[in-house]
Design an enzyme around this catalytic site. Structure first.
Site, PDB file in Angstrom:
ATOM      1  N   ARG A 194     120.199  92.494 116.359  1.00  0.00           N
ATOM      2  CA  ARG A 194     119.561  93.558 117.145  1.00  0.00           C
ATOM      3  C   ARG A 194     120.602  94.533 117.658  1.00  0.00           C
ATOM      4  O   ARG A 194     121.795  94.222 117.706  1.00  0.00           O
ATOM      5  CB  ARG A 194     118.794  92.959 118.323  1.00  0.00           C
ATOM      6  CG  ARG A 194     119.666  92.265 119.348  1.00  0.00           C
ATOM      7  CD  ARG A 194     118.848  91.481 120.360  1.00  0.00           C
ATOM      8  NE  ARG A 194     117.898  92.293 121.072  1.00  0.00           N
ATOM      9  CZ  ARG A 194     118.193  93.010 122.151  1.00  0.00           C
ATOM     10  NH1 ARG A 194     119.432  93.024 122.636  1.00  0.00           N
ATOM     11  NH2 ARG A 194     117.271  93.712 122.758  1.00  0.00           N
ATOM     12  N   LEU A 195     120.134  95.708 118.012  1.00  0.00           N
ATOM     13  CA  LEU A 195     120.919  96.678 118.768  1.00  0.00           C
ATOM     14  C   LEU A 195     120.160  96.942 120.057  1.00  0.00           C
ATOM     15  O   LEU A 195     118.927  97.067 120.041  1.00  0.00           O
ATOM     16  CB  LEU A 195     121.093  97.992 117.997  1.00  0.00           C
ATOM     17  CG  LEU A 195     122.087  98.011 116.842  1.00  0.00           C
ATOM     18  CD1 LEU A 195     122.094  99.395 116.183  1.00  0.00           C
ATOM     19  CD2 LEU A 195     123.487  97.656 117.305  1.00  0.00           C
ATOM     20  N   ASP A 196     120.871  97.038 121.164  1.00  0.00           N
ATOM     21  CA  ASP A 196     120.218  97.273 122.444  1.00  0.00           C
ATOM     22  C   ASP A 196     119.423  98.576 122.427  1.00  0.00           C
ATOM     23  O   ASP A 196     119.688  99.490 121.642  1.00  0.00           O
ATOM     24  CB  ASP A 196     121.254  97.332 123.567  1.00  0.00           C
ATOM     25  CG  ASP A 196     122.008  96.021 123.727  1.00  0.00           C
ATOM     26  OD1 ASP A 196     121.403  94.971 123.457  1.00  0.00           O
ATOM     27  OD2 ASP A 196     123.193  96.065 124.103  1.00  0.00           O
ATOM     28  N   TYR A 197     118.471  98.668 123.322  1.00  0.00           N
ATOM     29  CA  TYR A 197     117.576  99.825 123.437  1.00  0.00           C
ATOM     30  C   TYR A 197     118.353 101.143 123.482  1.00  0.00           C
ATOM     31  O   TYR A 197     117.991 102.118 122.820  1.00  0.00           O
ATOM     32  CB  TYR A 197     116.732  99.650 124.705  1.00  0.00           C
ATOM     33  CG  TYR A 197     115.710 100.730 124.950  1.00  0.00           C
ATOM     34  CD1 TYR A 197     114.525 100.784 124.207  1.00  0.00           C
ATOM     35  CD2 TYR A 197     115.910 101.682 125.945  1.00  0.00           C
ATOM     36  CE1 TYR A 197     113.576 101.764 124.446  1.00  0.00           C
ATOM     37  CE2 TYR A 197     114.964 102.670 126.197  1.00  0.00           C
ATOM     38  CZ  TYR A 197     113.800 102.703 125.440  1.00  0.00           C
ATOM     39  OH  TYR A 197     112.865 103.679 125.675  1.00  0.00           O
TER      40      TYR A 197
ATOM     41  N   THR B 183     121.457 101.670 122.475  1.00  0.00           N
ATOM     42  CA  THR B 183     122.537 101.726 121.493  1.00  0.00           C
ATOM     43  C   THR B 183     121.992 102.229 120.161  1.00  0.00           C
ATOM     44  O   THR B 183     120.925 101.809 119.721  1.00  0.00           O
ATOM     45  CB  THR B 183     123.167 100.331 121.304  1.00  0.00           C
ATOM     46  OG1 THR B 183     123.694  99.889 122.549  1.00  0.00           O
ATOM     47  CG2 THR B 183     124.303 100.378 120.285  1.00  0.00           C
TER      48      THR B 183
END
Length: 247
Positions: free
Chosen positions: A104-107, A109
């Site tokens: 995942r990539l943070d919201y 990022t």
């Protein structure tokens, strides 16, 4: 899956149900049936025409697919969101396969995010022991010295986690604006890894982007763009893992 024979555990992993290692345990434990017959022998091979049931649930037969997305900021790395926020699969149009993000990539990022329906491939790229480089570029508030930056390679503690990087490079220092742009390479990325790490040092991240995932870059792409990986790219990503699984 192809029309040739494949190992049963590989087919299960590629379906996205579980990893290959867990698929092997399910087989040994008698939880897998092929054409309504329980199979407990590892290495058993199946074709695209065989019916496979895992824990009583029939596997849907999908060819493995692999996509790269330039994830924009303000998007959830998921296939659905209970708060009705935009999710990464909203950008991939009408894709018939059931794909999901690798990691995942943070919201907040942006950058490279890979999506697939191949569970084995996803596990290979996510696990830190396979040594796939994930390269980020971060703009931070403040200007840490080299002693502080070297701390990042040793690791810092945050909420019980040891957060560290493999290496870093200073790309830009702006003393007038009291900011720095850093390139940081990780093998393992915990939740908000870089942001939490820099908060511990007292240099909050104002902007973060994942520029590279293994050999894959964002060249020629804009936020929201996506494309399928070529067979050559998929093969090279597999080979770039340290403990490549060989059939």
């Amino acid at each position: 899956m192809t029309h040739s024979l494949e190992r049963l555990q590989k087919v299960i992993a590629q379906s996205g149900v579980t990893s290959r290692r867990k698929a092997e345990k399910l087989i040994v434990d008698g939880k897998v049936k092929v054409n309504d017959k329980t199979v407990t022998e590892l290495g058993s091979k199946v074709s695209l025409h065989d019916n496979i049931d895992v824990n009583g649930v029939r596997l849907e037969k999908e060819e493995p697919v692999y996509y790269i997305l330039y994830k924009p900021r303000g998007v959830i790395s998921s296939v659905q969101d209970d708060k009705d926020r935009k999710v990464v699969t909203d950008y991939l149009g009408e894709i018939p396969e059931r794909i999901y993000p690798i990691g995942r990539l943070d919201y907040d990022t942006s950058g490279i995010l890979l999506l697939t329906n191949d569970g084995e491939f996803a596990n290979l790229l996510m696990h830190p022991r396979y040594g796939i480089d994930k390269v980020y570029v971060a703009k931070i508030k403040g200007i840490p010295d080299k002693r502080e930056l070297n701390t990042l390679r040793k690791g810092v503690r945050s909420e019980g986690d040891l957060l560290k990087i493999i290496r870093y490079k200073i790309l830009e220092t702006d003393r007038q604006k009291n900011s720095m742009i850093l390139e940081m390479t990780l093998h393992e990325g915990k939740n908000k890894h870089i942001r939490r790490m820099m908060d511990v040092l007292g240099y909050p991240v104002s902007k973060l982007k994942r520029e590279r995932y293994g050999l894959l870059t964002l060249k020629g792409m804009q936020p929201g763009d996506y494309r399928r990986l070529t067979p050559h790219e998929v093969k090279k990503m597999r080979l770039s893992a340290r403990d490549e699984i060989v059939d």
